[in-house]
Structures are given as structure tokens and as C-alpha cells.
Scaffold this motif. Structure first.
Motif, short mmCIF file in Angstrom:
data_model
loop_
_atom_site.label_atom_id
_atom_site.label_comp_id
_atom_site.label_asym_id
_atom_site.label_seq_id
_atom_site.Cartn_x
_atom_site.Cartn_y
_atom_site.Cartn_z
N UNK A 1 -9.54 44.71 -8.54
CA UNK A 1 -9.52 45.81 -9.49
C UNK A 1 -8.12 46.42 -9.51
N UNK A 2 -7.83 47.13 -10.60
CA UNK A 2 -6.52 47.76 -10.71
C UNK A 2 -6.65 49.25 -10.44
N UNK A 3 -5.56 49.84 -10.02
CA UNK A 3 -5.50 51.28 -9.75
C UNK A 3 -4.47 51.87 -10.69
N UNK A 4 -4.77 53.03 -11.23
CA UNK A 4 -3.86 53.66 -12.18
C UNK A 4 -2.47 53.82 -11.57
N UNK A 5 -1.40 53.50 -12.34
CA UNK A 5 -0.04 53.56 -11.80
C UNK A 5 0.32 54.93 -11.22
N UNK A 9 1.76 55.67 -7.54
CA UNK A 9 3.02 56.41 -7.38
C UNK A 9 2.83 57.60 -6.45
N UNK A 10 1.75 58.35 -6.64
CA UNK A 10 1.50 59.52 -5.79
C UNK A 10 1.20 59.09 -4.35
N UNK A 11 0.51 57.96 -4.17
CA UNK A 11 0.22 57.47 -2.82
C UNK A 11 1.51 57.13 -2.09
N UNK A 12 2.44 56.48 -2.78
CA UNK A 12 3.74 56.15 -2.17
C UNK A 12 4.50 57.42 -1.83
N UNK A 13 4.45 58.40 -2.74
CA UNK A 13 5.15 59.67 -2.49
C UNK A 13 4.58 60.37 -1.25
N UNK A 14 3.25 60.41 -1.15
CA UNK A 14 2.61 61.06 0.00
C UNK A 14 2.95 60.33 1.30
N UNK A 116 -2.62 53.19 3.31
CA UNK A 116 -3.31 53.54 2.05
C UNK A 116 -2.48 53.15 0.84
N UNK A 117 -1.19 53.42 0.87
CA UNK A 117 -0.36 53.11 -0.28
C UNK A 117 -0.30 51.61 -0.54
N UNK A 118 -0.24 50.81 0.54
CA UNK A 118 -0.25 49.35 0.37
C UNK A 118 -1.56 48.88 -0.25
N UNK A 119 -2.67 49.44 0.23
CA UNK A 119 -3.97 49.05 -0.31
C UNK A 119 -4.04 49.36 -1.81
N UNK A 120 -3.67 50.57 -2.20
CA UNK A 120 -3.77 50.95 -3.60
C UNK A 120 -2.84 50.11 -4.47
N UNK A 121 -1.67 49.76 -3.95
CA UNK A 121 -0.77 48.88 -4.70
C UNK A 121 -1.41 47.52 -4.98
N UNK A 179 -12.81 56.35 0.75
CA UNK A 179 -12.64 56.01 -0.66
C UNK A 179 -11.31 56.65 -1.09
N UNK A 180 -10.26 55.87 -1.07
CA UNK A 180 -8.90 56.41 -1.02
C UNK A 180 -8.43 57.10 -2.29
#
Length: 262
Positions: A1-5, A9-14, A116-121, A179-180
Motif C-alpha cells: 500500500x502507499x502512504x501519503x507523501x 515527509x512529516x515522519x522523516x522530519x519527526x 517508523x519513517x523507513x516503514x512509512x516510506x 498503527x503508525x
């Protein structure tokens, strides 16, 4: 599945902000880092308690999260997670270690947010792990700081471990689900207070269980027995564990994503 960009972006920032606050650099481990990763795991659980280099190399090569945190170029933390598919594709975050002098300084949080950021990417929105429900600081970290939720009680999950942390104690565990990109997780990461949960049962957790286990094993065993009976009974009745402001367990039928009180 895809995650909204914008979510990615916010996950990487956090994750970057958490690493900066902890004074560390977090990244995926390279082959030359694996001896340090093993050293961090063995410092935490004991010699021989880490996956060996070949296993870590294979997991890393396959794209799983083998992560390292460094401060001034020296390794201070490591995390290992791998993909699973029971009840849906997820990352199982299996091991996380931080050197003693850096614990409670945000290194573990920085590792988790990078994971988390890697997973969402990569389109993975679900992370799971297990933890000993009587370790109060870990309960707070998982439920309050991250916004993960308890999905199962697993009595004596690993059997007798005889490692540096658990010794001969029973390896009771809660299975956590994070549920990230859920409202619950996003509120927790933003520092929003939890709701006032409707309470059906309580379990005071006003002890340092690790110290109690070392100083008074009989008292620790009694608390383990008491908690095991309560966890098993409460979850079998459909109640969910949450924490109150004192980090004591309470059990509720409220939905995990319930909005905070106005």
C-alpha cells in the motif's frame, strides 16, 4: 500500500528532530557496523544473546531494519526489526538496545521514529513488538509516548530466558500494535494528552519491577502472578489496557482511537 507523501515527509522530519534532540545520528547499519550492533545487544541481554553476524547481515541485505545510533561517531544504540504477515503485513520490531549511560536520553525514541519513517516510506503502516508489561518505563514509552496499543497478552511467551534482564522470571509479554499513521499515534507523537478512559479494572504499577525482582524475588513473583491473572481475565472480557497519569494500568472498553476529552 502507499502512504501519503505528506505523512512520509512529516515522519522523516519527526525522526530527524528526535535524533537531534538526543544528540545522535541514526541510520541503517552497514556490514562494518554489525560487530558494534552485536556488542550493543550482548551488553543488554548477555553474551550469546544477539543474532550472529551472518544472520544480521542476511536480514540487513534483505532490507529489514537493522539500525544503529551513534554519538560523536561511537555506537550508542541499535534496533532490529523484520517483516511479518500474520494478520497483515507489518514490521516486527524485535530488539532495541541503548548503552546504559544514554538510557532515558531519547536514543530509543530516535531509533523508533527512524524505524517508523523507513516503514512509512515503504508503505508499511503497522509495527508490532512484545514487551514485559511490568516494566513501567516501557509501558509509558509504548502506550503514551508512541501511541501504540495492546492487542494480546502472551503468558510466558519466550519460556525461560535466563538472560541478563529476565533471569529466571517468567517471560510474560504484551503484544503491541503501532498503527503508525493512526490518529492515536499522531496525537501521541504530537504530545496531545490521552482521553480520560472509562475504567473497569485497575492495576497499580507503582514499583520499579526490575529492582523488586533483584531485591525481593518472592514479592516480584507474587506481583507477576497477580498481574497474569488480571491481564488474562481482563483481555478475555474484551477490556484494553491503558495507563493513567500515574502510569498505573487501567482497563477499558473505550476505543483506542477515542478523542481526548474537550
Amino acid at each position: 500500500m502507499s502512504v501519503e507523501p505528506e505523512v512520509v515527509h512529516e515522519a522523516v522530519r519527526l525522526a530527524d528532530a528526535a535524533a537531534g534532540a538526543a544528540g545522535v545520528s541514526v541510520r541503517s547499519a552497514e556490514p562494518g557496523d554489525l560487530a558494534a550492533v552485536i556488542g550493543l545487544f550482548e551488553r543488554t541481554w548477555g553474551v550469546g544473546r544477539s543474532p550472529d553476524r551472518s544472520m544480521l547481515l542476511a536480514l540487513d541485505f534483505a532490507g529489514n531494519t537493522v539500525l544503529i545510533a551513534t554519538a560523536a561517531g561511537k555506537p550508542v544504540g541499535a534496533t532490529l526489526g523484520f517483516l511479518g504477515w500474520i494478520d497483515g503485513i507489518h514490521l516486527h520490531s524485535h530488539m532495541s538496545a541503548v548503552v546504559p549511560w544514554q538510557r532515558s536520553s531519547g536514543v530509543g525514541y530516535a531509533l523508533k521514529l527512524f524505524q517508523r519513517s523507513l516503514c512509512l516510506q515503504h508503505g508499511i503502516t503497522d509495527m508490532r513488538w512484545t514487551f514485559d508489561p511490568l516494566i513501567r518505563r516501557n509501558a509509558h514509552f509504548n502506550l503514551i509516548k508512541l501511541g501504540a496499543e495492546v492487542v494480546r497478552f502472551l503468558p510466558d511467551f519466550y519460556g525461560r530466558l535466563d538472560d541478563v534482564i529476565t533471569g529466571s522470571d517468567r517471560s510474560d509479554r504484551f503484544e503491541m500494535r503501532w498503527r503508525m499513521d493512526s490518529p492515536r499515534a499522531l496525537r501521541a507523537l504530537a504530545g496531545t494528552p490521552q482521553p480520560q478512559w472509562a475504567v473497569s479494572e485497575r492495576l497499580p504499577l507503582d514499583v520499579d519491577f526490575e529492582r523488586l525482582r533483584a531485591d525481593d524475588p518472592a514479592a516480584a513473583a507474587r506481583l507477576r502472578d497477580q498481574s497474569r491473572r488480571l491481564f488474562d481475565a481482563a483481555l478475555s472480557r474484551g477490556l484494553r489496557p491503558e495507563l493513567n497519569a500515574n502510569n498505573d494500568y487501567l482497563f477499558t472498553t473505550d476505543a483506542a482511537d477515542r478523542l481526548p476529552d474537550a
